[in-house]
Design an enzyme around this catalytic site. Structure first.
Site, PDB file in Angstrom:
ATOM      1  N   SER A   1      33.664 -38.603 -23.814  1.00 30.43           N
ATOM      2  CA  SER A   1      34.258 -39.269 -24.967  1.00 30.43           C
ATOM      3  C   SER A   1      35.604 -38.602 -25.294  1.00 30.43           C
ATOM      4  O   SER A   1      36.473 -38.571 -24.429  1.00 30.43           O
ATOM      5  CB  SER A   1      33.294 -39.240 -26.157  1.00 30.43           C
ATOM      6  OG  SER A   1      33.691 -40.141 -27.163  1.00 30.43           O
TER       7      SER A   1
ATOM      8  N   ASP B   1      29.598 -49.682 -22.285  1.00 31.82           N
ATOM      9  CA  ASP B   1      30.256 -48.839 -23.289  1.00 31.82           C
ATOM     10  C   ASP B   1      31.386 -49.638 -23.916  1.00 31.82           C
ATOM     11  O   ASP B   1      32.404 -49.884 -23.284  1.00 31.82           O
ATOM     12  CB  ASP B   1      30.795 -47.574 -22.626  1.00 31.82           C
ATOM     13  CG  ASP B   1      31.382 -46.587 -23.629  1.00 31.82           C
ATOM     14  OD1 ASP B   1      31.430 -46.919 -24.832  1.00 31.82           O
ATOM     15  OD2 ASP B   1      31.781 -45.490 -23.212  1.00 31.82           O
TER      16      ASP B   1
ATOM     17  N   HIS C   1      27.666 -45.675 -23.992  1.00 34.68           N
ATOM     18  CA  HIS C   1      28.441 -44.437 -24.124  1.00 34.68           C
ATOM     19  C   HIS C   1      27.596 -43.221 -23.743  1.00 34.68           C
ATOM     20  O   HIS C   1      28.124 -42.145 -23.528  1.00 34.68           O
ATOM     21  CB  HIS C   1      28.920 -44.327 -25.573  1.00 34.68           C
ATOM     22  CG  HIS C   1      30.135 -43.468 -25.769  1.00 34.68           C
ATOM     23  ND1 HIS C   1      31.299 -43.627 -25.057  1.00 34.68           N
ATOM     24  CD2 HIS C   1      30.374 -42.432 -26.618  1.00 34.68           C
ATOM     25  CE1 HIS C   1      32.198 -42.736 -25.459  1.00 34.68           C
ATOM     26  NE2 HIS C   1      31.655 -42.000 -26.399  1.00 34.68           N
TER      27      HIS C   1
END
Length: 697
Positions: A559, A642, A674
């Site tokens: 991320s 995602d 994610h």
């Protein structure tokens, strides 16, 4: 540079370990370190990690003498987890199974020991002291997020309602084999799902020993979510103490307004008048977790000030019924609250919060006179090399909590006020850890490039020998305002990484809570600035140690951590030999145009790419603008579902590396979001992760 070693305050009291079923072994034994041992002990491997029981606290008995908890065990053969419920005495002793069936979740525990629980969408009842389970409801479609009224004569629950015809099958009944979505506004997808026009709504109905009357939709077919999407649950609902009203959390916005705002409010629905009142009118950020005190004279909730800022300081607000005043109990305190619970006497609130690389227990007194608008003292209760994951409730002499360390998964403890120590209640994984070689965890301070003290956790391999040299990994945290503390992850597991022979460093760089509100805020609109320099300062300092192999240093993260890896690939000046980026942001311009929670992008990046005042975000702090300096092997991992960091980010980074003839690999997980949630996919993830490191480091 100075080092610190924080001693754990946990005092372990003997308790019988409940024997857990050993999950089936995966047939393929090709893991890199499966056969490695250290001084007669096994090292942690991906398989062993997923064989651990995952402990979750479910509730306390009314007399505070027993705790119900869940243990989820993963089956490699079936590629799924099953949760079983158990009961353990708080004072120590043998735990016993509560249910034979898997999947139950406790709703509430009555004074007589009757446990109401949700199983496969229906309510059941069974007494703590024995007897058969009794099915209470048989509702078509099942129930979710159930809360019973204080007198048990009414029920509050949620249900998904079709409000908008976005999907072609709903819009055109005669085209039932079509699969088309049509939108005229934003919020067309969120997290890992496209908006199909269905919204979770709260419902109230009469309840008579399992019989549910006609349900009232509190949102009346409006396109709003309650609980919050996608992760809200029963904590978004509560009953008033007299049972005459219900409170629910909702962001009453739609389309673009919904996508750019965090302004959830707490609404009160009066059952007699059928009217709704906004209790947090004028409070513009997140308002969540409404909870009444035991006597019902106070209402507490969590609140953030700023609309659009999802990582704002989280404060505890209390409303006093007698004076009709509300008070921010933590406004003056330089920290942010994770979660809270009332004391049994209603005179104080206990809460958890990140502090100096850990998550600890705190308490704040409720003032006796709200008219004085006083600022009550916040007291830290616990201290040690552990995290407090959550508070189950107060018992005589302490709190029942869950706790982890970086090398121990969650278990349930009593935090003893007098002894200031954690006393073990469950030991689900004790036997497993007895066979696993220890990995030392140590705190370390570095001087950052701006002179600030920068803290890092460092994890060392089993049987660490300072006379040897070790490959080293810099871990880059996501968020970007997520704390790096002593939590235990089943994917980014630092015990596992160290057990493969790596030293791992986890800097508490700019943006992380636990070091004051300003430190937390400093990363917003400065993603590629001081936080990246903090990473370089931390790894440069550790690399001075003789036991770090300076020719074998890598950087990994997901991320914002994946973004950090992409940024470091363009600015590291030869420090790193390899990179791994999971779901990282590669091109900030295209990311702004495809991510779904625009409030996050607007606040943390400063706004859209066409606004010139944000030019630095989309140039200097944009990894794609530094691609000319990429020259180091890189593995890119990307989830197909995602929508926070959409698939184009990973594909573009991999394609750029390939076209520049850089050794690179794409690991594409088409059904993951994610995160990586499937056990088999997680095993592939680990094998590719460590395989890449073996190849390139």
């Amino acid at each position: 540079m100075r080092k610190i070693s924080i001693l754990a305050a946990a005092l372990v009291v003997s308790a019988s370990v409940l024997a857990q079923r050993t999950p089936e072994k995966i047939i393929d034994k090709s893991l890199i370190t499966e056969k490695l041992t250290h001084l007669g002990k096994d090292v942690m491997t991906p398989e062993r990690l997923w064989e651990l029981g995952r402990v979750s606290a479910e509730g306390l008995s009314a007399d505070g003498k027993q705790v119900i908890y869940g243990v989820s065990q993963y089956s490699f053969g079936e590629n799924k987890s099953e949760k079983k419920l158990f009961v353990a005495p708080i004072s120590g002793g043998e735990a016993t199974p509560f249910l034979q069936e898997s999947g139950g979740s406790v709703i509430e525990i009555a004074e007589n020991g009757d446990v109401i629980y949700l199983l496969k969408g229906q309510l059941w009842s069974k007494n703590l002291h024995g007897g058969e389970a009794k099915k209470l409801t048989d509702v078509e479609g099942g129930l979710e997020n159930v809360k019973l009224s204080p007198d048990k004569k009414q029920i509050l629950f949620s249900r998904s309602m079709l409000v908008k015809s976005y999907h072609s099958k709903d819009k055109y009944a005669d085209l039932d084999k079509s699969d088309v979505y049509v939108y005229d506004d934003l919020d067309y997808r969120h997290w890992d799902s496209f908006n199909d026009g269905r919204f979770n709504h709260p419902f109230v109905a009469s309840y008579d020993n399992g019989k549910i009357g006609e349900a009232i939709d509190l949102l009346k077919d409006e396109p709003y979510y309650s609980p919050q999407a996608p992760f809200g649950g029963a904590e978004d609902f509560t009953w008033s103490p007299d049972g005459k009203a219900v409170l629910y959390v909702c962001k009453k916005k739609f389309g673009k307004d919904y996508a750019v705002s965090t302004n959830t409010d707490i609404y009160r629905y009066d059952l007699d008048s059928k009217t709704t009142t906004n209790l947090t009118e004028g409070m513009n950020g997140y308002d969540t977790n409404p909870t009444y005190s035991p006597k019902g004279n106070h209402l507490a909730w969590l609140s953030m000030k700023t609309d659009g800022y999802e990582a704002d300081k989280n404060d505890i607000i209390v409303f006093d019924k007698a004076s009709s005043r509300r008070l921010n109990l933590t406004a003056h305190w330089d920290g942010t609250v994770n979660g809270f619970t009332w004391s049994k006497d209603g005179r104080k609130l206990y809460f958890t919060a990140p502090v100096r690389g850990t998550v600890q227990l705190f308490a704040v007194e409720i003032p006796s006179n709200f008219a004085q608008n006083s600022q009550p003292k916040v007291a830290q209760l616990s201290e040690g090399q552990f995290d407090i994951g959550g508070i189950v409730g107060e018992v005589d002499g302490g709190l029942i909590v869950t706790s982890t360390t970086m090398t121990r998964a969650a278990e349930i403890y009593k935090y003893d006020f007098q002894r200031k120590a954690l006393l073990s209640i469950t030991g689900v994984n004790d036997a497993a850890y007895e066979r696993i070689a220890e990995t030392k965890v140590e705190g370390r301070f570095t001087k950052a490039s701006d002179g600030a003290d920068l803290f890092s956790w460092v994890i060392y391999p089993p049987d660490f020998d300072p006379k040897k040299k070790y490959p080293t990994l810099l871990f880059c945290q996501g968020g970007p305002q997520s704390a790096t503390t002593l939590g235990y992850s089943y994917r980014w597991n630092f015990q596992l990484m160290a057990s493969q022979g790596y030293i791992v460093i986890l800097p508490n760089r700019r943006g992380m809570p636990g070091w004051g509100v300003k430190w937390n805020e400093d990363i917003s609109k400065d993603w590629g600035g001081q936080a990246i320099r903090d990473y370089l300062s931390a790894i440069d300092d550790l690399a001075k140690e003789s036991y770090v192999d300076k020719e074998r240093i890598g950087a990994v993260g997901a991320s914002y951590g994946g973004y950090s890896v992409f940024m470091l690939a363009g600015v590291h000046e030869g420090r790193f030999k390899t990179f791994i980026s999971h779901c990282g942001l590669f091109d900030m311009t295209s990311w702004y145009g495809t991510t779904e929670e625009l409030f996050f992008a607007n606040y943390d990046l400063g706004g859209p790419y066409w606004d010139k005042k944000n030019s630095k975000t989309y140039t200097d702090f944009n990894p794609i603008k530094h691609i000319d300096k990429w020259n180091t092997p890189i593995m890119v991992i990307q989830g197909g579902k995602d929508f926070r960091v959409p698939i184009g980010q990973g594909l573009a980074a991999f394609q750029a590396a390939q076209l520049k003839n850089i050794k690179s690999r794409l690991v594409y997980l088409p059904e993951e979001n994610h995160w990586v949630l499937s056990g088999h996919n997680a095993q592939v993830w680990q094998r590719e992760f460590f395989g890449w490191l073996k190849e390139t480091l």
